[in-house]
Design a protein around this motif. Structure first.
Motif, short mmCIF file in Angstrom:
data_model
loop_
_atom_site.label_atom_id
_atom_site.label_comp_id
_atom_site.label_asym_id
_atom_site.label_seq_id
_atom_site.Cartn_x
_atom_site.Cartn_y
_atom_site.Cartn_z
N VAL A 132 -3.37 -1.79 0.55
CA VAL A 132 -2.55 -0.62 0.80
C VAL A 132 -2.94 0.29 1.90
CG1 VAL A 132 -0.98 1.21 -0.47
CG2 VAL A 132 -1.37 -0.74 -1.72
N SER A 133 -2.00 0.41 2.73
CA SER A 133 -2.57 1.22 3.89
C SER A 133 -1.44 2.24 3.98
CB SER A 133 -2.56 0.33 5.30
OG SER A 133 -1.30 -0.16 5.44
N GLY A 134 -1.95 3.41 4.75
CA GLY A 134 -1.01 4.55 4.80
C GLY A 134 -0.71 5.34 3.59
N ALA A 140 0.36 1.54 -5.61
CA ALA A 140 0.25 2.79 -5.11
C ALA A 140 -1.11 2.88 -4.01
CB ALA A 140 0.14 3.98 -5.99
N ALA A 141 -1.84 1.94 -4.44
CA ALA A 141 -3.35 1.84 -3.63
C ALA A 141 -3.79 0.37 -3.84
CB ALA A 141 -4.41 2.67 -4.61
N THR A 142 -4.85 0.04 -3.06
CA THR A 142 -5.37 -1.06 -2.83
C THR A 142 -5.87 -1.67 -4.30
OG1 THR A 142 -6.16 -0.92 -0.67
CG2 THR A 142 -7.42 -2.68 -2.02
N ASP A 162 2.13 -11.74 -1.40
CA ASP A 162 3.05 -11.93 -0.17
C ASP A 162 3.88 -10.68 -0.06
OD1 ASP A 162 3.87 -13.00 2.17
OD2 ASP A 162 5.69 -14.06 0.93
N PRO A 163 3.50 -9.83 0.84
CA PRO A 163 2.64 -9.73 1.82
C PRO A 163 1.38 -9.37 0.98
CG PRO A 163 4.13 -7.89 2.28
CD PRO A 163 4.55 -8.57 1.31
N ALA A 164 -0.05 -9.63 1.68
CA ALA A 164 -1.25 -9.28 1.26
C ALA A 164 -1.64 -7.69 1.57
CB ALA A 164 -2.23 -10.22 1.78
N THR A 165 -0.91 -7.16 2.59
CA THR A 165 -1.17 -5.81 3.08
C THR A 165 0.19 -5.14 3.14
OG1 THR A 165 -3.20 -6.53 4.24
CG2 THR A 165 -2.24 -4.46 4.95
N VAL A 166 0.51 -3.89 2.83
CA VAL A 166 1.38 -3.20 2.52
C VAL A 166 1.39 -1.78 2.82
CG1 VAL A 166 2.85 -4.95 1.26
CG2 VAL A 166 1.58 -2.97 0.19
N ALA A 167 2.32 -1.02 3.25
CA ALA A 167 2.43 0.35 3.05
C ALA A 167 2.44 0.68 1.64
CB ALA A 167 3.54 0.98 3.90
N ALA A 168 1.77 2.14 1.21
CA ALA A 168 1.95 2.29 -0.13
C ALA A 168 3.43 2.53 -0.42
CB ALA A 168 1.42 3.83 -0.31
N GLY A 169 3.75 2.30 -1.65
CA GLY A 169 4.89 2.19 -2.34
C GLY A 169 5.97 1.02 -1.92
N GLN A 170 5.35 0.08 -1.25
CA GLN A 170 6.13 -1.15 -0.84
C GLN A 170 6.17 -2.25 -1.72
OE1 GLN A 170 8.61 -1.40 1.77
NE2 GLN A 170 7.92 1.13 1.60
#
Length: 122
Positions: free
Chosen positions: A108-110, A83-85, A41-49
């Motif tokens: 991880v997006s972005g 840092a990555a998916t 949670d969350p399942a999708t984040v920006a890199a480094g979050q």
């Protein structure tokens, strides 16, 4: 009675006890282990979050391990910063040597947030 060589014979109590011992229950203390939930949670984040991984395990675990890169954990959650998916694997084990494994993926997006350059030297 049990059928032996085509004939029914009485089953001795010792043989019954051996049969029951050879098929142990997976319920109760020292029984089975089950990861009932494992989520990000969350399942999708920006890199480094940061992401919080949470889990629930039944069956009296004596050891919990979270991979990759985390190792032994306790409690019911851990915060990670991928840092990555990444596919995370939780393994729970008990004192009877039984284990269960579950996975969850953090997408991880972005691009990673910018890093601060080092101060100038000299």
């Amino acid at each position: 009675m049990v059928k032996v060589l085509g004939r029914y014979r009485p089953l001795a109590l010792g043989a019954l006890a051996l049969l029951l011992t050879a098929c142990p229950s997976t319920d109760g203390p020292g029984g089975g282990i089950d990861i009932t939930s494992f989520a990000a949670d969350p399942a999708t984040v920006a890199a480094g979050q940061p992401v919080t991984l949470t889990w629930s395990v039944s069956g009296s675990p004596t050891s919990l391990t979270l991979e990759p890169g985390v190792g032994p954990v306790g409690g019911t959650s851990r915060t990670v910063t991928p840092a990555a998916t990444t596919e995370y694997t939780l393994t729970a084990s008990n004192s009877s040597g039984q284990s269960d494994t579950a996975t969850t993926t953090v997408t991880v997006s972005g691009t990673p947030p910018p890093t601060t350059p080092p101060p100038p030297t000299g």
